[in-house]
Write a protein that holds these residues in place. Sequence first.
Motif, PDB file in Angstrom:
ATOM      1  N   CYS A 106       0.903  -1.250  -0.022  1.00  0.00           N
ATOM      2  CA  CYS A 106      -0.082   0.039  -0.020  1.00  0.00           C
ATOM      3  C   CYS A 106       0.878   1.072   0.009  1.00  0.00           C
ATOM      4  CB  CYS A 106      -0.883  -0.046   1.227  1.00  0.00           C
ATOM      5  SG  CYS A 106      -1.897   1.632   1.385  1.00  0.00           S
ATOM      6  N   CYS A 109      -0.277   4.191   2.664  1.00  0.00           N
ATOM      7  CA  CYS A 109      -0.717   4.000   3.942  1.00  0.00           C
ATOM      8  C   CYS A 109      -0.153   2.505   4.293  1.00  0.00           C
ATOM      9  CB  CYS A 109      -1.972   4.622   4.690  1.00  0.00           C
ATOM     10  SG  CYS A 109      -3.383   4.157   3.628  1.00  0.00           S
ATOM     11  N   SER A 110      -1.388   1.904   4.686  1.00  0.00           N
ATOM     12  CA  SER A 110      -1.148   0.313   5.151  1.00  0.00           C
ATOM     13  C   SER A 110      -2.358  -0.364   4.893  1.00  0.00           C
ATOM     14  CB  SER A 110      -0.813   0.303   6.519  1.00  0.00           C
ATOM     15  OG  SER A 110      -1.779   0.843   7.234  1.00  0.00           O
ATOM     16  N   CYS A 111      -3.107  -0.209   3.706  1.00  0.00           N
ATOM     17  CA  CYS A 111      -4.232  -1.081   3.380  1.00  0.00           C
ATOM     18  C   CYS A 111      -3.848  -2.572   3.226  1.00  0.00           C
ATOM     19  CB  CYS A 111      -4.912  -0.631   2.343  1.00  0.00           C
ATOM     20  SG  CYS A 111      -5.310   1.100   2.496  1.00  0.00           S
TER      21      CYS A 111
HETATM   22 FE    FE Z   1      -3.602   1.975   2.755  1.00  0.00          FE
END
Ligand code: FE
Length: 200
Positions: A106, A109-111
């Motif tokens: 991602c 961000c951190s999906c």
């Molecule tokens: Fe994300």
Amino acid sequence: MTDMDTTSNQGKPWQAVRTEAVESLLVELGVIDSARVDEFVRHYEEKVGPKGGARVVARAWVDAHFKQRLLADGLAACAELGLGGPETEKLHVVENTPTVHNAVVCTLCSCYPWPILGVPPAWYKSSAYRSRMVREPRRLLAEMGLSLDPSVEIRVWDSVSEIRYLVLPERPAGTEGLSEEQLADLVTRDAMIGVAKVTA
Ligand code: FE
């Protein structure tokens, strides 16, 4: 993988500091209560984990029809195994083959497919992983222990909040006699992110 720019006071990542600050503010305002938040975190840390995704992969290895459904609509197929929930509206499953290797990142961000894989590893959220997986995936994968033949095409999938990805790794050779449960035990979180292969 180190990621110096995400660390601030007392060695805590700045995201953790900010999250704690927002949480205490929301608690103070009566919007949320701490017990609910703890319950939510515990749910994803302890009850949901990569074992769910491993069951999905093993089923796809032994059941060609399930695999077809999984590749067509990841979330609907996962629901057949009782997996699903918030944080994943659409799940796209990408299949590794001898000539194509898939990896997930991602960049923003951190999906991550939480209901299928649980909590993402810390390195997945690091800016080093997020940028290098796009810029130089082959080199990064090699540094993470996965050296791919130059002839293998690498496809990098960028997760967003609306669509998350799950890698369907290749079934390792020599596992013909294993049961579905035994196969699931071989499947690791990293293989389903695409930074490792499954080994027998
Ligand atoms: Fe994300």
